[in-house]
Write an enzyme that holds these catalytic residues in place. Sequence first.
Site, PDB file in Angstrom:
ATOM      1  N   GLU A 126      -6.440   4.043  -5.938  1.00  0.00           N
ATOM      2  CA  GLU A 126      -7.756   4.188  -5.302  1.00  0.00           C
ATOM      3  C   GLU A 126      -8.253   5.594  -5.632  1.00  0.00           C
ATOM      4  OE1 GLU A 126     -10.008   3.873  -0.991  1.00  0.00           O
ATOM      5  OE2 GLU A 126      -8.170   5.014  -1.223  1.00  0.00           O
ATOM      6  N   ASP A 181       0.857  -1.173   0.000  1.00  0.00           N
ATOM      7  CA  ASP A 181       0.000   0.000   0.000  1.00  0.00           C
ATOM      8  C   ASP A 181       0.896   1.226   0.000  1.00  0.00           C
ATOM      9  OD1 ASP A 181      -2.559   1.412   0.399  1.00  0.00           O
ATOM     10  OD2 ASP A 181      -3.208  -0.513   1.228  1.00  0.00           O
ATOM     11  N   HIS A 188     -11.143  -3.606   3.054  1.00  0.00           N
ATOM     12  CA  HIS A 188     -11.088  -3.285   4.479  1.00  0.00           C
ATOM     13  C   HIS A 188     -11.907  -2.042   4.829  1.00  0.00           C
ATOM     14  CE1 HIS A 188      -8.302  -0.705   2.521  1.00  0.00           C
ATOM     15  NE2 HIS A 188      -8.170   0.019   3.607  1.00  0.00           N
ATOM     16  N   ASP A 189     -12.420  -1.334   3.829  1.00  0.00           N
ATOM     17  CA  ASP A 189     -13.276  -0.158   4.094  1.00  0.00           C
ATOM     18  C   ASP A 189     -14.751  -0.456   3.841  1.00  0.00           C
ATOM     19  OD1 ASP A 189     -11.036   1.457   4.534  1.00  0.00           O
ATOM     20  OD2 ASP A 189     -10.945   2.096   2.440  1.00  0.00           O
ATOM     21  N   ASP A 204      -3.223   4.566  -2.148  1.00  0.00           N
ATOM     22  CA  ASP A 204      -4.306   5.074  -1.327  1.00  0.00           C
ATOM     23  C   ASP A 204      -4.752   6.470  -1.790  1.00  0.00           C
ATOM     24  OD1 ASP A 204      -5.735   4.507   1.248  1.00  0.00           O
ATOM     25  OD2 ASP A 204      -4.847   6.421   1.811  1.00  0.00           O
TER      26      ASP A 204
END
Length: 535
Positions: A240, A97, A314-315, A198
């Site tokens: 993202e 990430d 994970h969100d 991210d």
Amino acid sequence: MKRWYEKSVIYQIYPMSFKDSNHDGMGDIHGIISKLDYFVELGVDVLWLSPIYVSPMDDNGYDIADYYQINPMFGTMGDFKLLLKTAHQKNLKIIMDLVVNHTSDEHIWFMDAINQPDSPYRDYYIFRENANNTPPTNQGSFFGGSAWDLTPDQKHFYFHLFSKKQPDLNWKNEHLRQEIYTMINYWLDLGVDGFRMDVIDLIGKDIEKGIIGNGPKLHDYLKEMYHACFKGRKVITVGETGGVTPEIAILYTKEDSEELDMVFQFQHIALDQEPHRDKWHLKKLDLKDLKRVLSKWQIALYQKGWNSLYWSNHDQPRIVSRWGDDGEYRIQSAKMFGALLHMMQGTPFVYQGEEIGMTNLKMHDLKDLRDVEAINMYHEKMKVWDESRVWDALNAKGRDNARTPMQWDDSIYAGFSDQKPWLNVNPNKDFINVKESINDPKSIFSFYQKLIKMRKECPTIVYGSYELIEEEHEQMFCYKRKYQNQEILVMANVSKEVVKYPYHLASYQLILSNEISENEDEFGPYEVRIYHKEG
Ligand code: ISL
């Protein structure tokens, strides 16, 4: 257009919750190493790790205090090198990430910036004079409240789009950009196979103009990054990009873009919230919207860009609990959503536990929450909503629900750890776990294995065109993929009702389904069938 990773399936590991090897209730790198054969068995070929860098963990590692060090809670640099080496021996790639929209407020750059007025790092962040204790703009933070907070001496405001411990970096500063590229190259030279970036669409922000996403310089920065870091390397980059439209996604991902390989779009997962409200304003999903949005992306990017495909991460809540049925029809609906996604064009992402049909954990007590967003939300919404509405929203959309420890077996802590984990284990580990699934030919795991294998073997899934059948049907989601003289037909009942749906299937051969209805013209609850036709 052919890309080397076009047949890849990426598995997202949430390291905190994957596997604990040192008995502290927290997942770690050795835990991941111990499970590498599990990924080989599943058939995925790339692993994406949520952040494992040094961090005070205010936002579970998305607040980085040192980009060059592994968080001791996950292990050492030596452990990470061993993970890379062992994974590569098994033909698994590792992507990390990359969180460069912001750092932790405990990063040395930020600490220096707030402690020394003439710090060279001051311009790495976004400060404004404090005039009358009023925030310079009314920009809100994604985690609630204003995006502006005062520095300890109260003389300035600093800007943070996420928690107050995540100050935003100032990408307009060229030295900052060069430092980031140096850091990216450090990890690439170490052998990392790429990055998930991210909130990368926020780095081009122009606060004065009120532009946050997809800012004026964004694409220039990404091209600069590509030339400084990725050009000529066999890596994967996934951005993202929350506000992205298909037109913008093509800019990022077209073959000669020199930007990114693929981006995460958010349009499908925004369909169950009221328009123009925050995500806690729940709305029932209308299947027609889902078909429209996913089909739009399939068609718009065909031969022009490259899609990423995901239901959960994970969100996001787990898909089986969100739009499927995590009770009676858990197995059918998990397989059905898996098939719908994996037969589309793009690179599928499997979020840890999705392959065994893990469900959201429902919570009812503030002390069980760990996520900064959820905790902030609880305090904010309790001022305006009654408690049951707050919990309904948290249990539908809270981020802790899908971050619970991976369920390896039915032991007390699900084989994740022998100590009490940092976040509660879902009690349904008694019957939803890897041990139960792995040797059962009818399990969700076995079904995912087949879906992943089909992508590797069938060029129609990778290259074929896409055509939606019957846009207006309220329960069925059916589409065709066509390539040369081959056709794949996917037919899914996205409801718990039995649906009559006659279709001319004489020339088709059934290749995979989650149950066989006695009557071919009828689809049972969450039934999905994948057919093949030649000629
Ligand atoms: O989950 C969300 C809040 O409702 C999303 O808006 C999320 O914050 C957004 O997708 C950005 O996510 C990424 O950056 C955040 C981090 O908290 C998330 O975990 C990460 O995936 C800040 O780094």
